[in-house]
Design a protein around this motif. Structure first.
Motif, PDB file in Angstrom:
ATOM      1  N   GLU A 298       0.841  -1.209   0.000  1.00  0.00           N
ATOM      2  CA  GLU A 298       0.000   0.000   0.000  1.00  0.00           C
ATOM      3  C   GLU A 298       0.873   1.255   0.000  1.00  0.00           C
ATOM      4  O   GLU A 298       1.747   1.414   0.862  1.00  0.00           O
ATOM      5  N   LYS A 300       0.185   4.347   0.814  1.00  0.00           N
ATOM      6  CA  LYS A 300       0.070   5.215   1.982  1.00  0.00           C
ATOM      7  C   LYS A 300       0.889   4.687   3.161  1.00  0.00           C
ATOM      8  O   LYS A 300       1.388   5.475   3.973  1.00  0.00           O
ATOM      9  N   LYS A 350       1.255  13.718   9.850  1.00  0.00           N
ATOM     10  CA  LYS A 350       0.882  13.301   8.497  1.00  0.00           C
ATOM     11  C   LYS A 350       0.989  11.785   8.376  1.00  0.00           C
ATOM     12  O   LYS A 350       0.137  11.137   7.732  1.00  0.00           O
ATOM     13  N   GLN A 353      -2.041  10.236   9.913  1.00  0.00           N
ATOM     14  CA  GLN A 353      -3.213  10.502   9.077  1.00  0.00           C
ATOM     15  C   GLN A 353      -3.273   9.519   7.900  1.00  0.00           C
ATOM     16  O   GLN A 353      -4.335   8.980   7.584  1.00  0.00           O
ATOM     17  N   LEU A 354      -2.134   9.280   7.268  1.00  0.00           N
ATOM     18  CA  LEU A 354      -2.091   8.366   6.126  1.00  0.00           C
ATOM     19  C   LEU A 354      -2.450   6.945   6.540  1.00  0.00           C
ATOM     20  O   LEU A 354      -3.170   6.234   5.822  1.00  0.00           O
ATOM     21  N   ASP A 356      -4.325   6.101   9.088  1.00  0.00           N
ATOM     22  CA  ASP A 356      -5.767   6.097   9.381  1.00  0.00           C
ATOM     23  C   ASP A 356      -6.564   5.972   8.078  1.00  0.00           C
ATOM     24  O   ASP A 356      -7.519   5.188   7.994  1.00  0.00           O
ATOM     25  N   GLU A 357      -6.153   6.743   7.070  1.00  0.00           N
ATOM     26  CA  GLU A 357      -6.857   6.719   5.777  1.00  0.00           C
ATOM     27  C   GLU A 357      -6.752   5.349   5.118  1.00  0.00           C
ATOM     28  O   GLU A 357      -7.664   4.921   4.395  1.00  0.00           O
ATOM     29  N   ALA A 358      -5.633   4.664   5.349  1.00  0.00           N
ATOM     30  CA  ALA A 358      -5.432   3.338   4.745  1.00  0.00           C
ATOM     31  C   ALA A 358      -6.133   2.232   5.530  1.00  0.00           C
ATOM     32  O   ALA A 358      -6.088   1.061   5.131  1.00  0.00           O
ATOM     33  N   GLY A 359      -6.773   2.600   6.650  1.00  0.00           N
ATOM     34  CA  GLY A 359      -7.530   1.616   7.422  1.00  0.00           C
ATOM     35  C   GLY A 359      -6.727   0.914   8.495  1.00  0.00           C
ATOM     36  O   GLY A 359      -7.208  -0.049   9.114  1.00  0.00           O
ATOM     37  N   THR A 361      -5.816   1.127  11.900  1.00  0.00           N
ATOM     38  CA  THR A 361      -6.275   1.881  13.063  1.00  0.00           C
ATOM     39  C   THR A 361      -5.541   1.461  14.337  1.00  0.00           C
ATOM     40  O   THR A 361      -4.985   0.358  14.423  1.00  0.00           O
ATOM     41  N   LYS A 371      -5.344  -3.997  10.948  1.00  0.00           N
ATOM     42  CA  LYS A 371      -6.326  -3.872   9.866  1.00  0.00           C
ATOM     43  C   LYS A 371      -6.849  -5.265   9.549  1.00  0.00           C
ATOM     44  O   LYS A 371      -6.057  -6.165   9.243  1.00  0.00           O
TER      45      LYS A 371
END
Length: 540
Positions: A298, A300, A350, A353-354, A356-359, A361, A371
Motif C-alpha cells: 500500500e 500510503k 501526516k 493521518q495516512l 488512518d486513511e489506509a484503514g 487503526t 487492519k
C-alpha cells in the motif's frame, strides 16, 4: 621521559659509529638519505589484502589497487563528463552502434612493452570469454565484435544502441588493460594472470599477503608522473588498529568510506591535530521497500513510514556530519538526476493521518495498529557488520513505534538480506546506489531485470511496474538525448511518487591526514584514490 627515549638510542649509535671508524659526515649522509626516502613514500592503511591485482576479475581484488596499476580507454570525472584516457579520441556512428577509438601512441606498459590495438583486442577477448561473470554490465550483452582498424585504432561494434558505453568503459573493471607479458597460457585471465603489468602510474614492487603491498612509481608512465616515489598499503583488518596506527604516525592518511568508525573519525578530527577533507557525494544510502505483498504493497503505508522518521536528526547524529541528508534517490550531480522532486519531510502527524486513511487503526489502549485483524508489523534487515546501519535501524524502530508500527530488526550478511527480499520473505532492506560512473544507468538496468540488487523484485507490486520497465528499455537503447532526459525524469519521478525507496543519506569519502601532508582533494569515487597528487610538504 620523551628526551630520554630518543637520546639513548642516539648515543648508542654515535658510540658504535666512532668505534667502527665511521665519520660524522658519513653518518649525516646516511640520515639525510633515509629522510629523503621517507619523504618520497606515503603509507595508507587498508582493511583488506589488495588481492592478485587481476584487472578482469572481482573480489578478492581491491578496486583501489586495481585502479593504481591499470587504466581505461576513457575517464569519468567528478562532474559527470567523460574525457580521453588511453584513447585520445573516439567517433560514434550515426546509428550509435559503432564506437571507434583512436589509441594513444605514446603509451608503454610498466615492463616497457607497447600498448596497441592488438593488445586492446586481446584484453577485450579475455573479458568477453567470461561474459557471464560480467553480465551485470549492460554493454557486455551488446558487444558483437571488437575489430582492429589499424595498429592504434579499434572499433567496438554493438548489436543495437546502448548509450552508457563510455561510462561502463570508464569503470575500474573489467575493461582495463593487461600487458601481453601478464597473460597466462591460453589467455584465461578469469583464472589467473602471470603478473600485474599495466599502463597506470604505479607498479607493484613488493607484496606480502595480508601484510602490505608496496607500489613504486611507473617510470614508463605516459601521463603526469606522481609526486612521490612509492605508496605503501598496510593491511590492517581492524578499524581500531588503523586509527591507532595513524595516531602513532605509522600511517600518513586514512582514506575512504567506513575504513574507521565514525566515532574514531570524529575523535581524530576534533583533536585539531590533523587535516581532514570530504568528497562530493558518491552514492546514496536508502531503504528499499518490498511491494510484492503485505502492508508495504500500500502506497500510503510506504509514505507514512517516510514521514514518521526524523531523517535529518538521524543522519547528523549517527554519521557525525560525514554524510549529507538525502531527499531524493540521487545527488543532483549524477547525470540526468537534477530534477525537481518534492521531498517527504518529517511529519509524524501526516504519517498517522495516512495510516488512518489506509484503514490501519490504533484502538484505544493498543500500541500496534491493525487492519482486518492483522497487526502492522514489518521486518527490516540490516548488514550486521555495518557500524551505521544498526543504530539507524534502532532509531527508526523507535520512531515507527510512536505511530503504531512494530519494526522487527535482523542483522545479516548483505546477500542474505537481498535474497530474502527477492524471495518475498522480508519487508525492508538497507540498499545503496552504485555511485559514479555507472549511475543512473546501472540503477536502470537493475530495476528492469532480475539480479542480485533486489530492486526488480521489490517493485513488482507497483501498479506501473511494467510501464517503468518499458521506459527503462527505451532510454538504454534510445539515441535521442532529449528523449533520454525525459525518460529519466519520468522514471525517477515514478519511483519517487511511489515511495519505493526511502533515501537516507549521500555517502562521501572521508579523509584524514597528517599535518605534514600537502592538501589534496578527495574524489567522488570509491576506488580512484588520487595518490598521484599526494605529497609531503615537510618531514615528520
Amino acid at each position: 621521559m620523551r628526551l630520554t627515549k630518543y637520546l639513548l638510542p642516539f648515543m648508542l649509535v654515535l658510540t658504535f659509529s666512532l668505534l667502527a671508524g665511521c665519520t660524522s659526515t658519513d653518518q649525516e649522509k646516511g640520515e639525510k638519505t633515509t629522510q629523503q626516502t621517507d619523504e618520497k613514500m606515503i603509507t595508507i592503511g587498508w582493511p583488506l589484502d589488495v588481492g592478485p591485482l587481476n584487472p578482469h576479475t572481482y573480489l578478492p581484488n581491491q578496486m583501489t589497487a586495481q585502479a593504481m596499476v591499470y587504466e581505461s580507454l576513457v575517464e569519468y570525472n567528478d562532474d559527470g563528463t567523460v574525457t580521453p584516457k588511453l584513447a585520445e579520441s573516439w567517433d560514434i556512428s550515426e546509428d550509435k552502434t559503432s564506437y571507434t577509438f583512436h589509441l594513444r601512441k605514446d603509451v608503454k606498459y610498466s615492463d616497457g612493452t607497447t600498448f596497441n590495438a592488438d593488445n586492446v583486442i586481446r584484453n577485450f577477448d579475455a573479458v568477453l570469454a567470461n561474459s557471464d561473470m560480467h553480465s551485470w554490465m549492460g554493454m557486455v550483452n551488446h558487444i558483437k565484435e571488437v575489430v582492429k582498424e589499424d595498429d592504434f585504432t579499434i572499433r567496438l561494434q554493438l548489436d543495437e544502441p546502448y548509450y552508457p558505453v563510455l561510462n561502463e568503459l570508464a569503470f575500474v573493471r573489467p575493461f582495463r588493460f593487461l600487458g601481453d607479458n601478464g597473460f597466462p597460457e591460453g589467455d584465461m585471465t578469469q583464472d589467473s594472470i602471470k603478473e600485474p603489468i599495466g599502463t597506470g602510474p604505479w607498479v607493484l614492487k613488493e607484496y606480502k599477503k595480508d601484510e602490505y603491498a608496496l607500489f613504486s612509481r611507473n617510470e614508463n608512465y605516459w601521463g603526469e608522473k606522481p609526486l612521490v616515489d612509492q605508496i605503501k598499503v598496510k593491511i590492517i583488518p581492524d578499524s581500531e588498529s588503523i586509527s591507532l596506527a595513524f595516531e602513532n604516525e605509522e600511517l600518513d592518511l586514512i582514506y575512504g568510506r567506513g575504513i574507521i568508525s565514525l566515532d574514531n573519525y570524529t575523535y581524530l578530527k576534533d583533536s585539531s591535530k590533523y587535516k581532514t577533507a570530504t568528497s562530493e557525494p558518491l552514492s546514496t544510502k536508502a531503504l528499499l521497500f518490498n511491494t510484492q505483498s503485505g502492508p508495504l504493497a500500500e502506497l500510503k503505508v510506504r509514505q507514512a513510514i517516510q514521514y514518521a522518521i526524523n531523517k535529518e536528526q538521524m543522519v547528523n547524529s549517527i554519521t557525525h556530519g560525514t554524510e549529507k541528508v538525502a531527499n531524493t534517490l540521487f545527488w543532483d550531480a549524477i547525470p540526468y538526476a537534477n530534477i525537481d522532486l518534492a521531498p517527504i519531510l518529517y511529519n509524524p502527524e501526516k504519517a498517522q493521518q495516512l495510516l488512518d486513511e489506509a484503514g490501519w487503526t490504533l484502538p484505544k489502549g493498543e500500541k500496534i495498529r491493525s487492519k482486518n485483524g492483522q497487526p502492522l508489523t514489518l521486518d527490516l534487515i540490516y548488514i550486521a557488520t555495518d557500524a551505521i546501519q544498526k543504530p539507524m535501524a534502532e532509531l527508526m524502530q523507535g520512531e515507527l513505534a510512536k505511530i503504531g508500527v512494530q519494526l522487527n530488526l535482523e542483522g545479516a550478511d548483505v546477500m542474505v538480506g537481498l535474497q530474502k527480499l527477492m524471495d518475498d520473505q522480508v519487508d525492508i532492506n538497507f540498499w545503496r546506489t552504485n555511485g559514479p560512473p555507472t549511475d543512473p544507468h546501472s540503477f536502470a538496468n537493475e530495476s528492469a531485470t532480475p539480479n542480485a540488487s533486489g530492486v526488480y523484485e521489490a517493485k513488482l507490486g507497483l501498479p506501473n511496474a511494467k510501464e517503468i520497465d518499458t521506459k527503462i528499455h527505451q532510454l538504454l537503447v534510445g539515441t535521442d538525448e532529449e528523449e533520454r532526459v525525459q525518460l529519466y525524469t519520468d522514471i525517477l519521478t515514478m519511483f519517487h511518487d511511489e515511495a519505493l525507496f526511502y533515501p537516507i543519506s549521500y555517502e562521501t569519502n572521508n579523509v584524514i591526514y597528517q599535518p605534514y601532508m600537502k592538501d589534496f582533494a578527495p574524489r567522488a569515487s570509491e576506488y580512484d584514490i588520487p595518490y598521484a597528487q599526494m605529497e609531503k610538504e615537510k618531514e615528520k
